[in-house]
Structure formats: structure tokens, C-alpha cells
Motif scaffolding. Structure first.
Motif, PDB file in Angstrom:
ATOM      1  N   THR A 161      44.110  39.654  34.372  1.00  0.00           N
ATOM      2  CA  THR A 161      42.725  39.851  33.699  1.00  0.00           C
ATOM      3  C   THR A 161      42.765  38.161  34.829  1.00  0.00           C
ATOM      4  N   THR A 162      42.993  36.750  35.137  1.00  0.00           N
ATOM      5  CA  THR A 162      42.808  36.117  35.775  1.00  0.00           C
ATOM      6  C   THR A 162      42.208  36.587  37.319  1.00  0.00           C
ATOM      7  N   VAL A 163      43.211  36.866  38.131  1.00  0.00           N
ATOM      8  CA  VAL A 163      42.714  37.753  39.091  1.00  0.00           C
ATOM      9  C   VAL A 163      40.919  38.159  38.971  1.00  0.00           C
ATOM     10  N   ALA A 164      40.478  39.097  37.943  1.00  0.00           N
ATOM     11  CA  ALA A 164      38.995  39.245  37.592  1.00  0.00           C
ATOM     12  C   ALA A 164      38.476  38.166  37.185  1.00  0.00           C
ATOM     13  N   ASN A 165      39.161  37.074  36.896  1.00  0.00           N
ATOM     14  CA  ASN A 165      38.106  36.085  35.545  1.00  0.00           C
ATOM     15  C   ASN A 165      37.442  35.211  37.359  1.00  0.00           C
TER      16      ASN A 165
END
Length: 196
Positions: free
Chosen positions: A37-41
Motif C-alpha cells: 500500500t505504501t509503495v502504491a501511494n
């Protein structure tokens, strides 16, 4: 108001490189260090991984085993502590200073635990766990009495100085090339007796 600094904070990726950590060249490289999720953000917010803010990415990294910090912040804080220690001329382990501890004194200091320091210097404490910053656990970190011998005390014998060597009066012979007669010996005795 905008404040400009002369020493800007380096990016997350540059700090990783300076720490010798594997480089991050694409957003996919972040996957092993952060949640998906952090990488996608980050991929939505930034056009390049080189633009990622150090603070944001540092706190987003998965912590290392036994740590609260990820590899980047662990490296940065470790380097800072090393530099503080090496640059402090009053650091207690620094040798060669007039106030340096002897190897025996350092050994005695290293044997003392924080729990002993707290027991000896805190009012109304009867028991304390061996490692005070770790939660109490009856098997791993039990509470023990401050009066028991379980928590080691500081061995002050390392600071004991040897007894002073007594000063004995020294007799300095007066060299003479001629043989001494009875009268010259009396003459010298007269001068020594009256301090002449």
C-alpha cells in the motif's frame, strides 16, 4: 514564510546509498522494505523514487529484527552516535587523556547495570527488574531485591591508589681525591653538625 537551509536533507534513496544499502531505482524495489500500500501511494505521489522524502520513507520502512527502525534510519542513527562518541573528548572510554579511566576501571564500569544505578540512587525502591527499560517478566526479566547480590555493584577497588612510598633521607657522599685524616673528618663533622 519559506525557510531555506544551506544543508538540505538528502533524499531517501541517496541516504540508502550512503549507508551502503541496496539501491532503490524503481518503485518495485521498495516492495521488500515497505508495505505494498505504501509503495502504491509513493508511486502515485512521486514521479521518481529519487524524489521520495527521507522522513516519510524512513518511518515507512519495515523495522529490522529486534528494532523499531528500518535499515535506513538504523544506519543514520548508528553513524550519528558513532560520530558523537568519536568526537567527544570527554567520552569516558577515550584513552590518553589526563582524566582517562584505566583499563581496570573501565572493566568495573562496564559490569554495572542501570538497575544498580537506579537502586542506589532512587528513594523508596525495594525491587526492580534486572533490565529496567524492558517489561517485567517472571522468567526473562524478573524483579529482584535491590539488597540482594543479584544486581552487581560497582567495584571501587579499581580506583584505590597504591600506598605512598615513604621518603627516606638520602645521604649524598662528598667526593674527595685525597685520603681522609682524622682532623679532616672532625672538621667535616663540625660543619655538618652546625649546618655550616
Amino acid at each position: 514564510m519559506i525557510v531555506f537551509t544551506t544543508n538540505p536533507v538528502r533524499s531517501f534513496c541517496l541516504n540508502r546509498r550512503l549507508c551502503g544499502l541496496p539501491p532503490i531505482e524503481t518503485f518495485a524495489d521498495l516492495a521488500g522494505y515497505m508495505t505494498n500500500t505504501t509503495v502504491a501511494n509513493y508511486a502515485q505521489l512521486y514521479s521518481s523514487v529519487d524524489d521520495i522524502d527521507l522522513w516519510s520513507a524512513g518511518v515507512s520502512e519495515r523495522p529490522l529484527s529486534g528494532s523499531l527502525l528500518g535499515p535506513t534510519f538504523s544506519c543514520i542513527i548508528g553513524l550519528q552516535m558513532q560520530r558523537l562518541r568519536q568526537g567527544d573528548r570527554f567520552w569516558y572510554e577515550l584513552p590518553g587523556q589526563p582524566s582517562s579511566f584505566t583499563p581496570r576501571q573501565l572493566e568495573a564500569i562496564r559490569r554495572v547495570q542501570l538497575s544498580r544505578l537506579l537502586c542506589d540512587n532512587t528513594d523508596n525502591i525495594e525491587t526492580l527488574q534486572m533490565y529496567p527499560f524492558v517489561l517485567q517478566d517472571p522468567r526473562i526479566n524478573p524483579r529482584v531485591s535491590c539488597r540482594s547480590g543479584v544486581i552487581p555493584r560497582l567495584d571501587l577497588s579499581a580506583w584505590q591508589e597504591p600506598p605512598p612510598t615513604p621518603l627516606l633521607p638520602q645521604v649524598v657522599p662528598v667526593p674527595s681525591n685525597r685520603p681522609k685524616s682524622i682532623s679532616s673528618v672532625r672538621h667535616q663533622a663540625y660543619f655538618y653538625a652546625f649546618g655550616l
